[in-house]
Design an enzyme around this catalytic site. Structure first.
Site, mmCIF file in Angstrom:
data_model
loop_
_atom_site.group_PDB
_atom_site.id
_atom_site.type_symbol
_atom_site.label_atom_id
_atom_site.label_comp_id
_atom_site.label_asym_id
_atom_site.label_seq_id
_atom_site.Cartn_x
_atom_site.Cartn_y
_atom_site.Cartn_z
ATOM 1 C CE1 TYR A 51 0.953 -1.178 4.320
ATOM 2 C CE2 TYR A 51 0.819 1.194 4.282
ATOM 3 C CZ TYR A 51 1.242 0.050 5.050
ATOM 4 O OH TYR A 51 1.721 0.109 6.156
ATOM 5 N N PRO A 52 0.285 2.324 -0.493
ATOM 6 C CG PRO A 52 -1.389 3.802 -1.396
ATOM 7 C CD PRO A 52 -0.994 2.508 -1.219
ATOM 8 C CG HIS A 53 4.634 6.577 3.509
ATOM 9 N ND1 HIS A 53 4.880 5.809 4.607
ATOM 10 C CD2 HIS A 53 4.883 7.975 3.874
ATOM 11 C CE1 HIS A 53 5.490 6.610 5.788
ATOM 12 N NE2 HIS A 53 5.761 7.791 5.270
ATOM 13 N NE ARG A 54 2.705 11.130 -0.409
ATOM 14 C CZ ARG A 54 3.168 12.497 -0.606
ATOM 15 N NH1 ARG A 54 2.449 13.310 -0.194
ATOM 16 N NH2 ARG A 54 4.355 12.774 -0.593
ATOM 17 C CG LEU A 55 -2.773 3.705 3.526
ATOM 18 C CD1 LEU A 55 -2.495 2.594 4.444
ATOM 19 C CD2 LEU A 55 -3.638 3.935 2.618
#
Length: 120
Positions: A51-55
């Site tokens: 998943y992207p770091h920017r959750l």
């Protein structure tokens, strides 16, 4: 895989305590039908992806009048006494700057409130 399976078991154990049962929450995933370590591992292999770091905004901050707000301005989780969340999940919108800088600022502000709050 072993550590992730253990993490789910621990999460279930914690969720089965009286304070965590009291809000009436139910397990969503992998779900109560997935019971054995083998089944949990199969679920993880099928569903866990990078998943992207920017959750953000998975537990958004907001006023009492906001039905979607999970925490208040101090990071206190509504309906769970003594629990605070202070990470990117409480940001209600995508920050216009680097996420880590925003989270650091929010954490410092909430820490200031926490240290001044004599009711905790």
């Amino acid at each position: 895989m072993h550590k992730m399976t253990e993490a789910i078991a621990l999460g279930r154990e914690l969720a089965d305590t009286a304070p965590m049962r009291s809000p009436g929450l139910n397990e969503i995933a992998p779900g109560p039908a997935v019971t054995t370590d083998t089944d949990v591992a199969a679920y993880l292999r099928a569903h866990v992806k990078p998943y992207p770091h920017r959750l953000y905004a998975t537990a958004p901050m907001g006023p009492d009048t906001d039905a979607h707000a999970v925490v208040d301005f101090r990071g206190c989780v509504r309906g769970v006494s003594g629990l605070r969340v202070v990470d990117a999940s409480i940001l209600p919108d995508v920050p216009a700057v680097a996420t880590n800088v925003t989270v650091i600022m929010v954490a410092e502000l909430i820490a200031d409130h926490f240290t001044q709050d004599t009711s905790v």
